[in-house]
Design a protein around this motif. Structure first.
Motif, short mmCIF file in Angstrom:
data_model
loop_
_atom_site.label_atom_id
_atom_site.label_comp_id
_atom_site.label_asym_id
_atom_site.label_seq_id
_atom_site.Cartn_x
_atom_site.Cartn_y
_atom_site.Cartn_z
N VAL A 1 0.85 -1.19 0.00
CA VAL A 1 0.00 0.00 0.00
C VAL A 1 0.89 1.24 0.00
CG1 VAL A 1 -1.77 1.31 1.23
CG2 VAL A 1 -1.83 -1.19 1.26
N LEU A 2 0.73 2.10 -0.99
CA LEU A 2 1.50 3.34 -1.08
C LEU A 2 0.52 4.51 -1.17
CD1 LEU A 2 4.36 2.44 -3.60
CD2 LEU A 2 4.56 2.83 -1.15
N GLY A 3 0.65 5.44 -0.23
CA GLY A 3 -0.24 6.59 -0.24
C GLY A 3 -1.70 6.22 -0.13
N GLY A 4 -1.97 5.14 0.62
CA GLY A 4 -3.35 4.70 0.77
C GLY A 4 -3.89 3.92 -0.40
N ARG A 5 -3.07 3.66 -1.39
CA ARG A 5 -3.53 2.97 -2.60
C ARG A 5 -2.94 1.56 -2.64
NH1 ARG A 5 -2.13 4.85 -8.78
NH2 ARG A 5 -3.21 3.16 -9.86
N PRO A 6 -3.80 0.53 -2.62
CA PRO A 6 -3.28 -0.84 -2.69
C PRO A 6 -2.70 -1.13 -4.08
CG PRO A 6 -5.56 -0.79 -1.90
CD PRO A 6 -5.26 0.56 -2.46
N LEU A 7 -1.57 -1.80 -4.10
CA LEU A 7 -0.95 -2.23 -5.35
C LEU A 7 -0.88 -3.76 -5.31
CD1 LEU A 7 1.99 0.37 -5.50
CD2 LEU A 7 -0.30 0.57 -6.46
N TYR A 8 -1.94 -4.38 -5.79
CA TYR A 8 -2.07 -5.83 -5.64
C TYR A 8 -1.21 -6.61 -6.63
CZ TYR A 8 -6.18 -4.81 -2.76
OH TYR A 8 -7.01 -4.34 -1.78
N LYS B 1 3.23 -1.16 -12.10
CA LYS B 1 3.67 -0.47 -13.32
C LYS B 1 2.92 0.85 -13.49
CE LYS B 1 4.99 -4.51 -16.11
NZ LYS B 1 4.69 -5.28 -17.34
N ARG B 2 1.60 0.83 -13.28
CA ARG B 2 0.82 2.06 -13.41
C ARG B 2 1.27 3.11 -12.41
NH1 ARG B 2 -3.41 -1.62 -14.89
NH2 ARG B 2 -3.91 -2.02 -12.70
N HIS B 3 1.60 2.66 -11.18
CA HIS B 3 2.06 3.60 -10.16
C HIS B 3 3.39 4.24 -10.59
CE1 HIS B 3 2.70 5.25 -6.14
NE2 HIS B 3 3.93 4.77 -6.20
N LEU B 4 4.29 3.44 -11.12
CA LEU B 4 5.58 3.97 -11.56
C LEU B 4 5.41 4.95 -12.72
CD1 LEU B 4 7.66 0.66 -11.44
CD2 LEU B 4 8.01 2.66 -9.99
N VAL C 1 10.19 5.80 -17.37
CA VAL C 1 10.29 4.54 -16.65
C VAL C 1 9.93 3.38 -17.55
CG1 VAL C 1 7.93 4.57 -15.77
CG2 VAL C 1 9.69 3.34 -14.51
N ALA C 2 10.60 2.26 -17.38
CA ALA C 2 10.26 1.02 -18.07
C ALA C 2 10.26 -0.10 -17.04
CB ALA C 2 11.26 0.72 -19.18
N LEU D 1 14.70 5.22 -15.54
CA LEU D 1 14.47 4.31 -14.42
C LEU D 1 13.97 3.00 -14.99
CD1 LEU D 1 14.14 3.62 -11.39
CD2 LEU D 1 11.83 4.55 -11.53
N LEU D 2 14.68 1.93 -14.71
CA LEU D 2 14.30 0.61 -15.22
C LEU D 2 14.03 -0.31 -14.03
CD1 LEU D 2 14.02 -1.42 -17.57
CD2 LEU D 2 16.47 -1.87 -17.34
N VAL D 3 12.85 -0.91 -14.02
CA VAL D 3 12.47 -1.85 -12.95
C VAL D 3 12.40 -3.24 -13.57
CG1 VAL D 3 10.74 -2.48 -11.24
CG2 VAL D 3 11.17 -0.06 -11.74
N LEU D 4 13.14 -4.17 -12.99
CA LEU D 4 13.17 -5.55 -13.48
C LEU D 4 12.62 -6.49 -12.41
CD1 LEU D 4 16.75 -5.67 -15.07
CD2 LEU D 4 14.57 -5.29 -16.24
#
Length: 323
Positions: A1-8, A14-17, A25-26, A48-51
């Motif tokens: 949960v980031l900023g009150g928003r669940p990231l299930y 990805k949408r949050h990033l 970002v990729a 910014l690359l997230v793997l």
């Protein structure tokens, strides 16, 4: 949960990033990063690359018969291999983090280490190393801890097998996590700074030395200053191993001392241990103090302790320590 928003899910992340970084970002899997089709374009545009790499968890959780530590070691090798691609693409800072630790038990626990799961009450979760719920009993060989003791809200509790015990539950017994061991609780985070390949910087010679510190003058004559090689550029570790190399027997017998100087002051010194055929190579290990922070430039100086004379030095030795 980031900023009150669940990231299930991964897509949620990805949408949050993208909301934070936009097109800069990729987000890919490690398999994508090794793909000739997807990687080149991504490497050009992403700042910014997230793997993601979930192979270890996938293999362990599905209980495949061929899951063994050799396969896990191969997965770790995939991550190391991707570091090379990141380096070639110009990425300089890499953070590697796991979502949890695990135990790999080989051979898998037998009946003597298998516990029955808690009975009674409301069961919310059960796997090999943890039961969570409300009510229920505490089986022999297990420990019950309330949510309040764990810093969680609610009226529930968790029950954990002691030691390396496991509950009777679905999934294999060899790969387990969720319990109270350090291996399961401590989340490893590694920060790396990747440096592009560079040619070794030349050693600065003192007056009267040969132009090339690693080559004796044609036709014989006096030998030049020894070469100094300190590895990574910039220096990012406080343990610095410096190689000293002569091409012919040095004019005096030493002993030799290597100094690390900053602003003309020696912050650390170490003796040079000679090795190699004919005693023409040496090595010094400097342990730099933690008072040396941030980034800057220093000087390495090789001193003949018998005479007190500096015989070689390397200026502009760049260092960069994380603070």
């Amino acid at each position: 949960v980031l900023g009150g928003r669940p990231l299930y899910t991964r897509e949620d992340r990805k949408r949050h990033l993208r909301a934070l970084w936009g097109e800069q970002v990729a987000a890919l899997t490690v398999a994508d990063a090794r793909s000739r089709r997807r990687w080149p374009e991504t490497a050009k545009t992403a700042r910014l690359l997230v793997l993601w790499h979930g192979d270890i968890d996938n293999a362990g959780e599905t209980g495949q018969a061929d899951t063994d530590f050799q396969a896990i070691d191969g997965d770790l090798g995939d991550i190391v291999a991707v570091m090379g691609r990141l380096r070639s693409a110009g990425f300089t800072r890499v953070v590697i983090a796991a979502d949890h630790g695990f135990l790999f038990l080989e051979p898998p626990p037998g009946s003597e280490r298998t516990l029955r799961a808690p009975e009674g009450g409301a069961k919310w979760k059960l796997d090999r190393r943890c039961w969570a719920g409300q009510g229920g009993d505490e089986p022999p060989g297990a420990r019950r801890i309330s949510f309040a003791e764990l810093g969680l809200s609610g009226e529930g509790a968790c029950v954990f097998p002691k030691g390396l015990g496991v509950f009777e539950a679905p999934l294999q017994k060899a790969y387990v996590h969720g319990g109270l061991s350090l291996q399961e609780l401590v989340i490893p985070v590694i920060t790396l700074r990747l440096e592009p390949e560079r040619k070794p910087a030349a050693t600065t010679l003192l007056p009267g030395a040969n132009e090339d510190p690693l080559r004796a003058p044609a036709g014989g004559g006096s030998v030049g200053a020894p070469g100094l090689d300190w590895g990574a550029r910039p220096v990012t570790s406080r343990i610095v191993k410096v190689r000293v190399r002569w091409t012919a027997a040095p004019g005096s017998g030493g002993p030799w001392r290597l100094d690390w100087l900053r602003d003309g002051t020696a912050l650390q010194s170490a003796g040079v241990r000679l090795s190699g055929p004919g005693g023409l190579e040496g090595e010094a290990v400097l342990e730099l103090p933690y008072s040396l922070e941030g980034n800057g430039r220093a000087t390495l100086r090789l001193v003949d302790e018998a005479t007190g004379l500096a015989v070689a030095q390397a200026q502009d030795v760049e260092y960069d320590f994380l603070v």
